[in-house]
Design a protein around this motif. Structure first.
Motif, PDB file in Angstrom:
ATOM      1  N   LEU A   1      -5.118 -11.235   0.420  1.00  0.00           N
ATOM      2  CA  LEU A   1      -4.447 -11.732  -0.782  1.00  0.00           C
ATOM      3  C   LEU A   1      -2.932 -11.658  -0.624  1.00  0.00           C
ATOM      4  O   LEU A   1      -2.208 -12.563  -1.048  1.00  0.00           O
ATOM      5  N   ALA A   2      -2.443 -10.591  -0.008  1.00  0.00           N
ATOM      6  CA  ALA A   2      -0.998 -10.437   0.194  1.00  0.00           C
ATOM      7  C   ALA A   2      -0.485 -11.499   1.158  1.00  0.00           C
ATOM      8  O   ALA A   2       0.556 -12.116   0.926  1.00  0.00           O
ATOM      9  N   ALA A   3      -1.232 -11.738   2.235  1.00  0.00           N
ATOM     10  CA  ALA A   3      -0.820 -12.732   3.220  1.00  0.00           C
ATOM     11  C   ALA A   3      -0.760 -14.122   2.592  1.00  0.00           C
ATOM     12  O   ALA A   3       0.177 -14.890   2.849  1.00  0.00           O
ATOM     13  N   GLU A   4      -1.739 -14.428   1.749  1.00  0.00           N
ATOM     14  CA  GLU A   4      -1.753 -15.734   1.075  1.00  0.00           C
ATOM     15  C   GLU A   4      -0.508 -15.920   0.212  1.00  0.00           C
ATOM     16  O   GLU A   4      -0.057 -17.037  -0.013  1.00  0.00           O
ATOM     17  N   ARG A   5       0.031 -14.815  -0.284  1.00  0.00           N
ATOM     18  CA  ARG A   5       1.199 -14.883  -1.169  1.00  0.00           C
ATOM     19  C   ARG A   5       2.495 -14.594  -0.438  1.00  0.00           C
ATOM     20  O   ARG A   5       3.557 -14.535  -1.055  1.00  0.00           O
ATOM     21  N   GLY A   6       2.416 -14.370   0.855  1.00  0.00           N
ATOM     22  CA  GLY A   6       3.606 -14.035   1.632  1.00  0.00           C
ATOM     23  C   GLY A   6       4.231 -12.721   1.202  1.00  0.00           C
ATOM     24  O   GLY A   6       5.435 -12.520   1.324  1.00  0.00           O
ATOM     25  N   ALA A   7       3.405 -11.809   0.696  1.00  0.00           N
ATOM     26  CA  ALA A   7       3.920 -10.526   0.200  1.00  0.00           C
ATOM     27  C   ALA A   7       3.714  -9.440   1.250  1.00  0.00           C
ATOM     28  O   ALA A   7       2.592  -9.227   1.703  1.00  0.00           O
ATOM     29  N   PRO A   8       4.778  -8.766   1.647  1.00  0.00           N
ATOM     30  CA  PRO A   8       4.606  -7.685   2.620  1.00  0.00           C
ATOM     31  C   PRO A   8       3.895  -6.484   1.992  1.00  0.00           C
ATOM     32  O   PRO A   8       4.078  -6.203   0.809  1.00  0.00           O
ATOM     33  N   VAL A   9       3.081  -5.808   2.787  1.00  0.00           N
ATOM     34  CA  VAL A   9       2.400  -4.604   2.323  1.00  0.00           C
ATOM     35  C   VAL A   9       2.904  -3.410   3.131  1.00  0.00           C
ATOM     36  O   VAL A   9       2.843  -3.402   4.352  1.00  0.00           O
ATOM     37  N   ARG A  10       3.418  -2.420   2.416  1.00  0.00           N
ATOM     38  CA  ARG A  10       3.822  -1.169   3.065  1.00  0.00           C
ATOM     39  C   ARG A  10       2.656  -0.197   2.916  1.00  0.00           C
ATOM     40  O   ARG A  10       2.170   0.029   1.805  1.00  0.00           O
ATOM     41  N   ARG A  11       2.212   0.355   4.037  1.00  0.00           N
ATOM     42  CA  ARG A  11       1.086   1.292   3.996  1.00  0.00           C
ATOM     43  C   ARG A  11       1.623   2.710   4.031  1.00  0.00           C
ATOM     44  O   ARG A  11       2.433   3.039   4.894  1.00  0.00           O
ATOM     45  N   VAL A  12       1.188   3.534   3.095  1.00  0.00           N
ATOM     46  CA  VAL A  12       1.640   4.921   3.038  1.00  0.00           C
ATOM     47  C   VAL A  12       0.430   5.844   3.124  1.00  0.00           C
ATOM     48  O   VAL A  12      -0.439   5.828   2.251  1.00  0.00           O
ATOM     49  N   ASN A  13       0.381   6.626   4.197  1.00  0.00           N
ATOM     50  CA  ASN A  13      -0.658   7.638   4.360  1.00  0.00           C
ATOM     51  C   ASN A  13      -0.237   8.856   3.544  1.00  0.00           C
ATOM     52  O   ASN A  13       0.757   9.505   3.863  1.00  0.00           O
ATOM     53  N   ILE A  14      -0.980   9.168   2.479  1.00  0.00           N
ATOM     54  CA  ILE A  14      -0.526  10.243   1.592  1.00  0.00           C
ATOM     55  C   ILE A  14      -0.571  11.616   2.271  1.00  0.00           C
ATOM     56  O   ILE A  14       0.053  12.553   1.794  1.00  0.00           O
TER      57      ILE A  14
ATOM     58  N   TYR B   1      -0.589  10.737  -5.951  1.00  0.00           N
ATOM     59  CA  TYR B   1      -1.829   9.959  -5.808  1.00  0.00           C
ATOM     60  C   TYR B   1      -2.983  10.696  -5.135  1.00  0.00           C
ATOM     61  O   TYR B   1      -3.980  10.068  -4.819  1.00  0.00           O
ATOM     62  N   TRP B   2      -2.882  12.013  -4.942  1.00  0.00           N
ATOM     63  CA  TRP B   2      -3.907  12.705  -4.147  1.00  0.00           C
ATOM     64  C   TRP B   2      -5.319  12.467  -4.654  1.00  0.00           C
ATOM     65  O   TRP B   2      -6.262  12.344  -3.868  1.00  0.00           O
ATOM     66  N   ASP B   3      -5.468  12.332  -5.984  1.00  0.00           N
ATOM     67  CA  ASP B   3      -6.828  12.164  -6.538  1.00  0.00           C
ATOM     68  C   ASP B   3      -7.081  10.738  -6.993  1.00  0.00           C
ATOM     69  O   ASP B   3      -8.039  10.484  -7.715  1.00  0.00           O
ATOM     70  N   LYS B   4      -6.203   9.804  -6.588  1.00  0.00           N
ATOM     71  CA  LYS B   4      -6.306   8.450  -7.127  1.00  0.00           C
ATOM     72  C   LYS B   4      -6.446   7.386  -6.050  1.00  0.00           C
ATOM     73  O   LYS B   4      -6.523   6.211  -6.364  1.00  0.00           O
ATOM     74  N   ILE B   5      -6.445   7.775  -4.785  1.00  0.00           N
ATOM     75  CA  ILE B   5      -6.460   6.748  -3.736  1.00  0.00           C
ATOM     76  C   ILE B   5      -7.842   6.096  -3.623  1.00  0.00           C
ATOM     77  O   ILE B   5      -8.852   6.733  -3.922  1.00  0.00           O
ATOM     78  N   PRO B   6      -7.865   4.825  -3.203  1.00  0.00           N
ATOM     79  CA  PRO B   6      -6.699   4.024  -2.856  1.00  0.00           C
ATOM     80  C   PRO B   6      -5.888   3.656  -4.096  1.00  0.00           C
ATOM     81  O   PRO B   6      -6.458   3.435  -5.161  1.00  0.00           O
ATOM     82  N   ALA B   7      -4.570   3.598  -3.937  1.00  0.00           N
ATOM     83  CA  ALA B   7      -3.697   3.151  -5.017  1.00  0.00           C
ATOM     84  C   ALA B   7      -2.818   2.037  -4.482  1.00  0.00           C
ATOM     85  O   ALA B   7      -2.412   2.068  -3.319  1.00  0.00           O
TER      86      ALA B   7
ATOM     87  N   LEU C   1      -2.411  -0.054  -9.463  1.00  0.00           N
ATOM     88  CA  LEU C   1      -3.871  -0.017  -9.522  1.00  0.00           C
ATOM     89  C   LEU C   1      -4.335   1.244  -8.812  1.00  0.00           C
ATOM     90  O   LEU C   1      -3.843   1.572  -7.743  1.00  0.00           O
ATOM     91  N   ILE C   2      -5.273   1.961  -9.421  1.00  0.00           N
ATOM     92  CA  ILE C   2      -5.817   3.142  -8.764  1.00  0.00           C
ATOM     93  C   ILE C   2      -7.328   3.008  -8.653  1.00  0.00           C
ATOM     94  O   ILE C   2      -7.950   2.218  -9.360  1.00  0.00           O
ATOM     95  N   ALA C   3      -7.897   3.793  -7.749  1.00  0.00           N
ATOM     96  CA  ALA C   3      -9.328   3.711  -7.489  1.00  0.00           C
ATOM     97  C   ALA C   3     -10.128   3.974  -8.762  1.00  0.00           C
ATOM     98  O   ALA C   3      -9.715   4.785  -9.585  1.00  0.00           O
ATOM     99  N   PRO C   4     -11.255   3.291  -8.932  1.00  0.00           N
ATOM    100  CA  PRO C   4     -11.775   2.247  -8.052  1.00  0.00           C
ATOM    101  C   PRO C   4     -11.083   0.913  -8.332  1.00  0.00           C
ATOM    102  O   PRO C   4     -10.873   0.576  -9.495  1.00  0.00           O
ATOM    103  N   ILE C   5     -10.700   0.212  -7.271  1.00  0.00           N
ATOM    104  CA  ILE C   5     -10.017  -1.074  -7.419  1.00  0.00           C
ATOM    105  C   ILE C   5     -11.001  -2.186  -7.104  1.00  0.00           C
ATOM    106  O   ILE C   5     -11.631  -2.182  -6.057  1.00  0.00           O
TER     107      ILE C   5
END
Length: 93
Positions: free
Chosen positions: A41-54, A64-70, A79-83
């Protein structure tokens, strides 16, 4: 080195790009599940995604320790889990 040709502009390229931050941790099944549609979905919109390993980011873990994926969408909701994939698509517009 090789220079790549300039990429043609996509429709909507003039708009400010929305930035997306994906909070995850390794071996998180829900994270892996939503990352596939998120990337698409991000690629379709040309939106970069930054990935953060908590596990490697104290501030992100505190938030976000109890909310991933966020998924944080710049100028939009978090958006927090469940997504749900449809929910994600609706939010990205």
């Amino acid at each position: 080195g090789m220079t790549s040709p300039p990429t043609p502009l996509l429709p909507g390229e003039g708009r400010k790009k929305m930035r997306i931050t994906f909070y995850y941790r390794p071996r998180c099944g829900l994270c892996e599940e939503i990352e596939v549609p998120l990337a698409r979905l991000a690629a379709e919109r040309g939106a970069p995604v930054r990935r953060v390993n908590i596990d490697e980011d104290r501030e992100a873990r505190r938030k976000y320790w109890d909310k991933i994926p966020a998924i944080e969408i710049e100028g939009g909701p978090v958006l927090i889990a469940p997504i749900d994939e449809r929910e994600l698509e609706a939010v990205l517009g």
